[in-house]
Design a protein around this motif. Structure first.
Motif, PDB file in Angstrom:
ATOM      1  N   PRO A  87       0.735  -0.762  -0.227  1.00 34.02           N
ATOM      2  CA  PRO A  87      -0.197  -0.572  -0.263  1.00 34.02           C
ATOM      3  C   PRO A  87       0.779   1.700  -0.127  1.00 34.02           C
ATOM      4  O   PRO A  87       1.936   1.104   0.306  1.00 34.02           O
ATOM      5  CB  PRO A  87      -0.973   0.110   1.568  1.00 34.02           C
ATOM      6  N   LYS A 130       0.537 -10.252   7.045  1.00 35.40           N
ATOM      7  CA  LYS A 130      -0.009  -9.472   8.160  1.00 35.40           C
ATOM      8  C   LYS A 130       0.266  -8.005   8.391  1.00 35.40           C
ATOM      9  O   LYS A 130      -0.859  -7.123   7.947  1.00 35.40           O
ATOM     10  CB  LYS A 130      -0.374 -10.345   9.735  1.00 35.40           C
ATOM     11  N   GLN A 133      -1.471  -6.542   4.891  1.00 33.80           N
ATOM     12  CA  GLN A 133      -2.647  -6.539   5.811  1.00 33.80           C
ATOM     13  C   GLN A 133      -3.202  -4.915   6.540  1.00 33.80           C
ATOM     14  O   GLN A 133      -4.707  -4.237   6.309  1.00 33.80           O
ATOM     15  CB  GLN A 133      -3.712  -7.886   6.194  1.00 33.80           C
ATOM     16  N   ILE A 134      -2.479  -4.953   7.554  1.00 37.57           N
ATOM     17  CA  ILE A 134      -3.043  -3.647   8.392  1.00 37.57           C
ATOM     18  C   ILE A 134      -2.557  -2.485   7.786  1.00 37.57           C
ATOM     19  O   ILE A 134      -3.557  -1.843   8.258  1.00 37.57           O
ATOM     20  CB  ILE A 134      -2.291  -4.308   9.929  1.00 37.57           C
ATOM     21  N   LYS A 136      -3.301  -1.779   5.052  1.00 33.23           N
ATOM     22  CA  LYS A 136      -4.463  -1.927   3.960  1.00 33.23           C
ATOM     23  C   LYS A 136      -5.809  -1.234   4.322  1.00 33.23           C
ATOM     24  O   LYS A 136      -6.154  -0.076   3.776  1.00 33.23           O
ATOM     25  CB  LYS A 136      -4.461  -2.880   2.918  1.00 33.23           C
ATOM     26  N   ASN A 137      -5.659  -1.432   5.907  1.00 30.32           N
ATOM     27  CA  ASN A 137      -6.868  -1.573   6.916  1.00 30.32           C
ATOM     28  C   ASN A 137      -6.979   0.064   7.062  1.00 30.32           C
ATOM     29  O   ASN A 137      -7.968   0.244   7.602  1.00 30.32           O
ATOM     30  CB  ASN A 137      -7.257  -2.539   7.428  1.00 30.32           C
ATOM     31  N   ASN A 138      -5.058   0.477   7.140  1.00 28.58           N
ATOM     32  CA  ASN A 138      -5.090   1.294   8.197  1.00 28.58           C
ATOM     33  C   ASN A 138      -4.240   2.567   7.198  1.00 28.58           C
ATOM     34  O   ASN A 138      -3.046   2.762   7.548  1.00 28.58           O
ATOM     35  CB  ASN A 138      -4.586   1.004   9.451  1.00 28.58           C
ATOM     36  N   LYS A 139      -4.480   3.685   6.018  1.00 30.20           N
ATOM     37  CA  LYS A 139      -4.260   4.022   5.425  1.00 30.20           C
ATOM     38  C   LYS A 139      -3.575   5.105   5.875  1.00 30.20           C
ATOM     39  O   LYS A 139      -2.534   6.064   5.474  1.00 30.20           O
ATOM     40  CB  LYS A 139      -5.145   4.742   4.489  1.00 30.20           C
TER      41      LYS A 139
END
Length: 185
Positions: A87, A130, A133-134, A136-139
């Motif tokens: 990201p 992981k 993934q974190i 991507k979820n917390n821009k």
């Protein structure tokens, strides 16, 4: 006894060497074939020709070729942290100065998570997907990857008292940046 220059077949090898050389070669070929001794940089197979054996020193030995292949495979394997769709909020730091600028350049309400890892660390490798993934979820959070295998980053890690990897240090961003927490997994 065969005369010099006569073609001999030694364990599937075709030779056109003098008889004395054939005796020595046949003994060595048997030793290599039976023991699979790679320490002399010669690997003998049924299609190996004596001319090939005599030119081993001309280029890379088979052992060196295999070592290079293994090194290439390991380098490819060790680049796991460079690959993938990172990201935009995941940044790889290249120096302590760059690291400092990332933290000080962030807005005061931004959290900066620095991730200290080594390409050869299995726990780091397991944790990395992981972490992505974190991210991507917390821009709104900036994630900074710090490869401790690089000399400049290793000195940064020493300065931050990184004792184990994977190691995380969480900062608040901006000019009044400060360390909020640190932990390892």
């Amino acid at each position: 006894m065969a005369s010099a220059g006569v073609t001999h077949n030694i364990g599937g090898l075709t030779t056109k060497k003098p008889t004395n050389a054939n005796k020595i070669l046949s003994r060595n070929v048997r030793v290599f074939a039976e023991r699979k001794d790679y320490s002399n940089n010669v690997i003998v197979g049924p299609q190996t020709n004596v001319r090939e054996l005599s030119t081993v020193g001309a280029g890379l030995s088979r052992k060196q070729q295999l070592q290079m292949e293994v090194r290439r495979a390991l380098e490819k394997e060790d680049n796991w942290w460079r690959q993938g769709d990172c990201p935009s909020n995941v940044v790889t730091t290249t120096s302590p100065k760059h690291f400092k600028s990332l933290i000080l350049g962030a807005s005061p309400e931004t959290i900066v998570v620095s991730y200290f890892f080594s390409p050869t660390c299995n726990a780091c490798r397991t944790l990395y997907p992981k972490l992505l993934q974190i991210a991507k979820n917390n821009k709104e959070v900036i994630f900074v990857k710090c490869n401790t295998a690089e000399t400049k980053i290793a000195s940064l890690a020493d300065g931050l008292k990184v004792s184990k990897i994977p190691w995380f240090v969480i900062f608040s961003g901006g000019p009044d940046a400060g360390q909020l927490a640190f932990f390892h997994c």
